[in-house]
Design a protein around this motif. Structure first.
Motif, PDB file in Angstrom:
ATOM      1  N   LEU B 264       0.841  -1.203   0.000  1.00 39.36           N
ATOM      2  CA  LEU B 264       0.000   0.000   0.000  1.00 39.36           C
ATOM      3  C   LEU B 264       0.880   1.260   0.000  1.00 39.36           C
ATOM      4  O   LEU B 264       2.016   1.240   0.478  1.00 39.36           O
ATOM      5  N   GLU B 265       0.278   2.312  -0.528  1.00 44.45           N
ATOM      6  CA  GLU B 265       0.936   3.608  -0.358  1.00 44.45           C
ATOM      7  C   GLU B 265       0.466   4.176   0.971  1.00 44.45           C
ATOM      8  O   GLU B 265      -0.713   4.470   1.153  1.00 44.45           O
ATOM      9  N   LEU B 266       1.380   4.269   1.943  1.00 40.91           N
ATOM     10  CA  LEU B 266       0.978   4.623   3.297  1.00 40.91           C
ATOM     11  C   LEU B 266       0.624   6.109   3.382  1.00 40.91           C
ATOM     12  O   LEU B 266       1.173   6.947   2.675  1.00 40.91           O
ATOM     13  N   ARG B 267      -0.311   6.388   4.271  1.00 36.94           N
ATOM     14  CA  ARG B 267      -0.642   7.785   4.542  1.00 36.94           C
ATOM     15  C   ARG B 267       0.397   8.332   5.524  1.00 36.94           C
ATOM     16  O   ARG B 267       0.717   7.680   6.517  1.00 36.94           O
ATOM     17  N   PHE B 329       1.344  -2.197  12.954  1.00 34.68           N
ATOM     18  CA  PHE B 329       1.566  -3.143  11.855  1.00 34.68           C
ATOM     19  C   PHE B 329       3.031  -3.085  11.437  1.00 34.68           C
ATOM     20  O   PHE B 329       3.693  -2.083  11.649  1.00 34.68           O
ATOM     21  N   ASP B 330       3.479  -4.180  10.814  1.00 31.06           N
ATOM     22  CA  ASP B 330       4.749  -4.044  10.115  1.00 31.06           C
ATOM     23  C   ASP B 330       4.506  -4.268   8.625  1.00 31.06           C
ATOM     24  O   ASP B 330       3.372  -4.494   8.209  1.00 31.06           O
ATOM     25  N   ARG B 331       5.545  -4.249   7.835  1.00 34.90           N
ATOM     26  CA  ARG B 331       5.387  -4.313   6.378  1.00 34.90           C
ATOM     27  C   ARG B 331       4.728  -5.614   5.929  1.00 34.90           C
ATOM     28  O   ARG B 331       4.083  -5.677   4.896  1.00 34.90           O
ATOM     29  N   HIS B 332       4.917  -6.721   6.747  1.00 33.52           N
ATOM     30  CA  HIS B 332       4.443  -8.033   6.309  1.00 33.52           C
ATOM     31  C   HIS B 332       3.003  -8.316   6.708  1.00 33.52           C
ATOM     32  O   HIS B 332       2.438  -9.310   6.286  1.00 33.52           O
ATOM     33  N   THR B 333       2.415  -7.461   7.548  1.00 37.03           N
ATOM     34  CA  THR B 333       1.042  -7.718   7.987  1.00 37.03           C
ATOM     35  C   THR B 333       0.118  -7.748   6.769  1.00 37.03           C
ATOM     36  O   THR B 333       0.190  -6.883   5.901  1.00 37.03           O
ATOM     37  N   THR B 334      -0.735  -8.792   6.690  1.00 38.93           N
ATOM     38  CA  THR B 334      -1.666  -8.842   5.559  1.00 38.93           C
ATOM     39  C   THR B 334      -2.803  -7.866   5.823  1.00 38.93           C
ATOM     40  O   THR B 334      -3.134  -7.552   6.980  1.00 38.93           O
ATOM     41  N   LEU B 335      -3.421  -7.403   4.736  1.00 39.26           N
ATOM     42  CA  LEU B 335      -4.532  -6.458   4.912  1.00 39.26           C
ATOM     43  C   LEU B 335      -5.693  -7.113   5.645  1.00 39.26           C
ATOM     44  O   LEU B 335      -6.444  -6.458   6.355  1.00 39.26           O
ATOM     45  N   LYS B 336      -5.817  -8.441   5.460  1.00 38.84           N
ATOM     46  CA  LYS B 336      -6.896  -9.139   6.141  1.00 38.84           C
ATOM     47  C   LYS B 336      -6.701  -9.035   7.658  1.00 38.84           C
ATOM     48  O   LYS B 336      -7.616  -8.697   8.400  1.00 38.84           O
ATOM     49  N   ASP B 337      -5.478  -9.304   8.092  1.00 36.85           N
ATOM     50  CA  ASP B 337      -5.181  -9.205   9.520  1.00 36.85           C
ATOM     51  C   ASP B 337      -5.306  -7.765   9.997  1.00 36.85           C
ATOM     52  O   ASP B 337      -5.825  -7.494  11.082  1.00 36.85           O
ATOM     53  N   ALA B 338      -4.810  -6.837   9.155  1.00 34.16           N
ATOM     54  CA  ALA B 338      -4.848  -5.424   9.544  1.00 34.16           C
ATOM     55  C   ALA B 338      -6.296  -4.978   9.766  1.00 34.16           C
ATOM     56  O   ALA B 338      -6.614  -4.345  10.776  1.00 34.16           O
ATOM     57  N   GLN B 348      -9.855   3.923  13.554  1.00 31.92           N
ATOM     58  CA  GLN B 348      -9.813   4.164  12.115  1.00 31.92           C
ATOM     59  C   GLN B 348      -8.456   3.859  11.495  1.00 31.92           C
ATOM     60  O   GLN B 348      -8.368   3.477  10.347  1.00 31.92           O
ATOM     61  N   ALA B 349      -7.378   4.061  12.280  1.00 28.15           N
ATOM     62  CA  ALA B 349      -6.055   3.971  11.674  1.00 28.15           C
ATOM     63  C   ALA B 349      -5.113   3.124  12.520  1.00 28.15           C
ATOM     64  O   ALA B 349      -5.198   3.105  13.747  1.00 28.15           O
ATOM     65  N   GLY B 350      -4.221   2.419  11.819  1.00 27.11           N
ATOM     66  CA  GLY B 350      -3.158   1.684  12.484  1.00 27.11           C
ATOM     67  C   GLY B 350      -1.823   2.277  12.105  1.00 27.11           C
ATOM     68  O   GLY B 350      -1.688   2.909  11.047  1.00 27.11           O
ATOM     69  N   ILE B 351      -0.829   2.103  12.979  1.00 28.56           N
ATOM     70  CA  ILE B 351       0.470   2.720  12.745  1.00 28.56           C
ATOM     71  C   ILE B 351       1.419   1.666  12.190  1.00 28.56           C
ATOM     72  O   ILE B 351       1.548   0.571  12.749  1.00 28.56           O
ATOM     73  N   LEU B 362       0.673   5.555   8.127  1.00 33.17           N
ATOM     74  CA  LEU B 362      -0.582   5.045   8.667  1.00 33.17           C
ATOM     75  C   LEU B 362      -1.310   4.191   7.640  1.00 33.17           C
ATOM     76  O   LEU B 362      -1.182   4.403   6.433  1.00 33.17           O
ATOM     77  N   VAL B 363      -2.082   3.203   8.140  1.00 27.69           N
ATOM     78  CA  VAL B 363      -3.027   2.461   7.301  1.00 27.69           C
ATOM     79  C   VAL B 363      -4.400   2.661   7.913  1.00 27.69           C
ATOM     80  O   VAL B 363      -4.579   2.464   9.112  1.00 27.69           O
ATOM     81  N   THR B 364      -5.366   3.078   7.083  1.00 28.11           N
ATOM     82  CA  THR B 364      -6.702   3.329   7.628  1.00 28.11           C
ATOM     83  C   THR B 364      -7.684   2.302   7.076  1.00 28.11           C
ATOM     84  O   THR B 364      -7.433   1.660   6.052  1.00 28.11           O
ATOM     85  N   VAL B 365      -8.798   2.164   7.764  1.00 24.78           N
ATOM     86  CA  VAL B 365      -9.872   1.269   7.308  1.00 24.78           C
ATOM     87  C   VAL B 365     -10.292   1.673   5.904  1.00 24.78           C
ATOM     88  O   VAL B 365     -10.488   0.840   5.017  1.00 24.78           O
ATOM     89  N   GLU B 366     -10.385   2.956   5.711  1.00 26.06           N
ATOM     90  CA  GLU B 366     -10.781   3.499   4.407  1.00 26.06           C
ATOM     91  C   GLU B 366      -9.856   2.998   3.280  1.00 26.06           C
ATOM     92  O   GLU B 366     -10.319   2.558   2.225  1.00 26.06           O
ATOM     93  N   MET B 367      -8.552   3.017   3.547  1.00 26.89           N
ATOM     94  CA  MET B 367      -7.590   2.570   2.532  1.00 26.89           C
ATOM     95  C   MET B 367      -7.794   1.099   2.195  1.00 26.89           C
ATOM     96  O   MET B 367      -7.695   0.676   1.038  1.00 26.89           O
ATOM     97  N   ILE B 368      -8.066   0.296   3.224  1.00 28.25           N
ATOM     98  CA  ILE B 368      -8.239  -1.148   2.999  1.00 28.25           C
ATOM     99  C   ILE B 368      -9.504  -1.406   2.191  1.00 28.25           C
ATOM    100  O   ILE B 368      -9.514  -2.198   1.246  1.00 28.25           O
ATOM    101  N   LEU B 369     -10.588  -0.698   2.549  1.00 27.17           N
ATOM    102  CA  LEU B 369     -11.852  -0.891   1.828  1.00 27.17           C
ATOM    103  C   LEU B 369     -11.708  -0.453   0.375  1.00 27.17           C
ATOM    104  O   LEU B 369     -12.231  -1.095  -0.539  1.00 27.17           O
ATOM    105  N   GLU B 370     -10.965   0.633   0.185  1.00 29.73           N
ATOM    106  CA  GLU B 370     -10.698   1.115  -1.172  1.00 29.73           C
ATOM    107  C   GLU B 370     -10.030   0.021  -2.010  1.00 29.73           C
ATOM    108  O   GLU B 370     -10.417  -0.257  -3.141  1.00 29.73           O
ATOM    109  N   ARG B 371      -9.061  -0.619  -1.380  1.00 26.00           N
ATOM    110  CA  ARG B 371      -8.324  -1.693  -2.048  1.00 26.00           C
ATOM    111  C   ARG B 371      -9.267  -2.857  -2.407  1.00 26.00           C
ATOM    112  O   ARG B 371      -9.160  -3.453  -3.475  1.00 26.00           O
ATOM    113  N   THR B 372     -10.195  -3.190  -1.481  1.00 25.78           N
ATOM    114  CA  THR B 372     -11.156  -4.264  -1.731  1.00 25.78           C
ATOM    115  C   THR B 372     -12.037  -3.941  -2.922  1.00 25.78           C
ATOM    116  O   THR B 372     -12.308  -4.779  -3.778  1.00 25.78           O
TER     117      THR B 372
END
Lengths: 238, 380, 233
Positions: B264-267, B329-338, B348-351, B362-372
């Protein structure tokens, strides 16, 4: 207790121990005869049992042999063999062979069946794992199946041995030697000391052999299996 | 370390005597190629022929027709015993020999190959360490003293003992509980990064297939190959109704397991340090659409959040005013787990942090849903 | 044909010996059953006595039959007990192993259900445990019967008054007369097989709910080990 004192007196009399009809000779006859029968029976039944157990071919045959073996009384086998061996060899055919044949015939089924069931009872996943790792069939039998089937195989040898010792005792009534002679002569001469002395010796021999097998079964068991059984027993008790 | 070799199925068919097509365990005209060093998962309902296909590679089952190649060698040519000694094999029931110690079990194939005692011993201990079992503790034990997960590790060590280029695994984690299975899966993936073996892996669990496979072969009852491709291809474009049903209606969600935070492109995170000027911090927070400020220490490690209403009333920035509720999160965390961690924490956001714990973004719920949503549009 | 005429002349003797054989087998099989049932119930109720009971019957089973018959001769003389007591003792291990295995095999949840429904101890034993153990118990009767029929012949060492069909085997040996030996041996085997068959049928009738595969435990045969189920997909 006249009987007890007579028996002890007979057993303690050195005259009854030596000589070619003494206890030592009779015991050796009994043991050697039984040993030969077991050896012959093993030579037949162990390879056959391993082969049937390993390949699964003719599995029903093994079970049927066992059932037949049970329905054949030892005395009936001696009886059936007598006329045949007597016709072939009038000298010994009336004495040694019928009992020997009966002993072998009776020892084969328990050895065969336990060998077969023991080998066939080894977890098929283990056998497949062994095969998948590149073990030859011979290596599988020797390295995996035989060690794991040792308990039932020994149990088969144990019951065959007890059976054979009993049949050898009976053989004395048909001209054979062994400790059974003391029963034959004791009964015929109404010598209770000798009869009961013979009973004590025969029973002692049978129980000693049985006991030796129990010890052997403990000693020979692989530590990995012992622990497994221990765990199972513990789980059962919980 | 030997190099991995490719495994190729060419029009492989297995029929059982007295039965026609479509019988349990049969395989019909299977063709696929697993490149060297890749994990190929054979997945499908029971009776689809996946285990049969696996067992034809080491000839526990012989094909009716067709060819199977390892590298360029036809497995049917040459000695079956030698073939099997060169292929690792792991099964669900593990199949450890109960009358042999763990070390003896691991050294089985080296022993068959006639290695010296000392070399076998070293190799066994090396492999035990590799699968995470301390040789000093485990080597002399018997299998009955081990837990299910430990036995399965020994099973993997045993399969690797002679360093085979190809590994066959038949539902290897099917008999352990879900938590242990997850851990064993991760360990196998970690091992595979080091070893790069060619692995054929059978499972009936589509989630396991997606997680473990570089390639997934979906087999259909009757032994037909329904689809063969990367997990993402199979989830994005199921080749048939059967595959779509087999992978399940939640395949958009499943695809999240294939994407990691690093993809992902992190915020960027609006950060400040304790002691920074409050007014400047307020201005920075106001410029960001995200109404929070992340307080970090001197090494840029996250301390906690300060929301902007709180920020208005503060005179100075101190560590004790921050609230640390975001998952890391770290770089290897899957979006599913995140996603599941975010939903669980109710934020809303994880670091995202690096190995040193420093904030990357940051990774936000919004970013993950966008990806889905983007993934769903890829679909048919 | 002297053999045929001898056989025809001795049909009365044969009938007498068959009847004696059945009598000498039936009494120990029944008495042994009663004793073993009592011992088995005791062993289940008081686990402490279980080991000694099974070991003692195992020791008796190990002693060769000729010796056990001979052992009683000085004590009880030429009476029917001299044959019946050893034959009874030999049935104990067969019965006990099967009865105990049958009772052990009753699932704990069945026992719990019976207790929960308010069965008393004896009611539970009579209505639940024994019926469920029946397939193995009947299997034990079958084994004990066949084994005893064989052993009856050995009682012929005690003299003409015993032995059932075994009498002909001893007499035939003494007379060096093959047909007489066969006269005892063949009917003995046939009798054992016939009784086995009849009891097998009876077993099916008595326990129609039990799977055909229930096999009695033969003390002469070891537990083949618990094979772990498994197999290829």
């Amino acid at each position: 207790m006249q009987l007890v004192t007579d028996t002890i007196a007979w057993l303690l009399d050195p005259a009854n121990w030596g000589g070619n009809q003494g206890i030592v000779t009779r015991l050796l006859e009994h043991a050697v005869f039984s040993g030969i029968s077991i050896a012959i029976a093993m030579a037949i039944a162990v390879p056959a049992g391993i082969w049937i157990g390993h390949t699964g071919r003719f599995a029903a045959l093994g079970t049927n042999v066992a059932n037949l073996g049970r329905a054949l009384p030892s005395l009936a086998i001696i009886g059936l063999v007598l006329p045949i061996t007597a016709a072939i060899d009038p000298q010994l055919g009336f004495k040694v062979y019928p009992t020997l044949v009966a002993m072998v015939v009776l020892a084969v089924p328990p050895i065969l069946v336990n060998c077969q069931a023991g080998i066939a009872g080894v977890d098929r996943d283990l056998v497949e794992a062994a095969r998948a790792m590149g073990m030859t069939e011979r290596q599988i039998v020797r390295g995996i199946e035989l060690p794991l089937a040792m308990a039932p195989i020994l149990a088969g040898l144990r019951s065959a041995s007890v059976q054979v010792i009993a049949t050898a005792t009976l053989g004395a009534f048909f001209g054979g030697g062994g400790l059974g002679r003391f029963l034959v002569e004791g009964i015929a001469q109404r010598d209770d000391g000798m009869t009961f002395g013979g009973v004590v010796l025969v029973a002692a021999l049978a129980l000693t052999v049985e006991g030796a097998f129990i010890v052997l079964q403990r000693v020979i068991r692989s530590p990995g299996l012992a622990r497994m059984e221990g765990a199972r027993a513990a789980a059962g008790a919980a | 370390m030997s190099t991995a070799e490719r495994v190729v199925f060419q029009h492989v068919t297995k029929r059982y005597p007295g039965t026609g097509k479509g019988n349990p365990g049969a395989v019909e005209d299977l063709s696929l190629e697993v490149p060297a060093g890749k994990v190929c998962v054979l997945v499908g309902p029971s009776g689809c022929g996946k285990t049969t296909s696996l067992k034809m590679v080491n000839r526990l089952i012989e094909p009716t027709s067709g060819r199977i190649l390892i590298g360029d060698r036809d497995v049917m040519q040459g000695d079956v015993i030698a073939l099997r000694r060169g292929i690792g094999y792991v099964i669900q029931q593990v199949g450890l020999f109960p009358h042999q110690t763990i070390r003896e079990n691991v050294a089985t194939v080296p022993r068959l190959l006639g290695w010296e005692e000392a070399r076998r011993r070293d190799r066994a201990d090396e492999l035990l360490a590799l699968v995470g079992l301390d040789p000093a503790r485990y080597a002399e034990r018997y299998p009955s003293a081990l837990s299910g997960g430990e036995r399965q590790r020994v099973g993997v060590a045993r399969a690797l003992a002679a360093d085979p280029p190809v590994l066959l695994m038949d539902e290897p984690f099917g008999a352990v509980d879900p938590i242990v299975r997850e851990r064993l899966q991760n360990e196998l993936l970690r091992l595979q990064e080091q070893l790069a073996k060619t692995i054929l892996f059978v499972t009936h669990d589509i989630d396991e297939a997606i997680k473990m496979g570089d390639l997934v072969a979906v087999l259909q009852t009757g032994g037909h190959l329904a689809q063969f491709g990367t997990p993402d291809e199979i989830l994005a474009n199921p080749a048939s109704e059967f595959v779509a049903r087999f992978v399940g209606a939640d395949r958009g969600l499943k695809r999240l397991a294939l994407v990691r935070v690093r993809d992902l492109e992190l915020r960027p995170a609006p950060t400040a340090r304790p002691g920074d000027d409050v007014a400047a911090a307020r201005k920075r927070a106001a410029a960001d659409p995200f109404p929070y400020l992340l307080l970090v220490d001197d090494a840029n490690r996250p301390i906690g959040w300060i929301d902007d209403r709180r920020l208005q009333s503060l005179d100075s920035l101190t560590a004790d005013v921050a609230e640390s509720e975001s998952p890391l999160f770290d770089r290897h965390t899957t979006l599913k787990d995140a996603l599941s961690m975010l939903l669980e924490a109710g934020v809303q956001a994880g670091i995202v942090v690096n190995d040193a714990g420093a904030v990357q973004g940051l990774v936000t719920v919004e970013m993950i849903l966008e990806r889905t949503r983007a993934a769903a549009e890829d679909g048919p | 044909m002297i053999e045929v005429s001898w056989a025809l002349d001795h049909l009365d003797d044969l009938a007498f010996r068959v009847a004696q054989h059945i009598e000498l087998a039936a009494i120990p099989v029944m008495i042994g059953f009663a004793i073993s049932l009592a011992l088995a119930i005791w062993a289940v109720r008081r686990p402490v006595v279980r080991g000694p009971i099974v070991s003692a019957s195992g020791v008796l089973y190990t002693i060769p039959s000729a010796a056990l018959f001979a052992a009683l001769l000085p004590v009880t003389g030429i009476e029917i007990q001299t044959a019946v007591i050893p034959l009874t003792l030999y049935t104990l291990l067969i019965y006990l192993r099967n009865m105990l295995a049958g009772l052990d095999g009753v699932a704990p949840e069945v026992i719990e259900a019976a207790d929960a429904m308010g069965y008393g101890r004896w009611q539970r034993l009579l209505r639940v445990e024994l019926p469920l153990a029946l397939p193995l118990i009947v299997g034990g009767v079958r084994l004990a019967s066949v084994s005893t029929i064989g052993l009856v012949t050995v009682s012929g060492i005690l003299g003409d008054r015993f032995g059932g069909l075994g009498f002909f085997i001893f007499e035939g040996y003494r007379h060096n007369f093959g047909i007489e030996i066969a006269f005892g041996a063949v009917p003995t085997i046939l009798l054992a097989l016939a009784v086995d068959l009849v009891l097998q049928r009876l077993q099916g009738r008595l326990t129609p709910w039990a799977p055909r595969t229930v096999r009695a435990i033969d003390p002469g045969r070891a537990d083949p080990g618990r094979a772990v189920a498994g197999g290829a997909a």
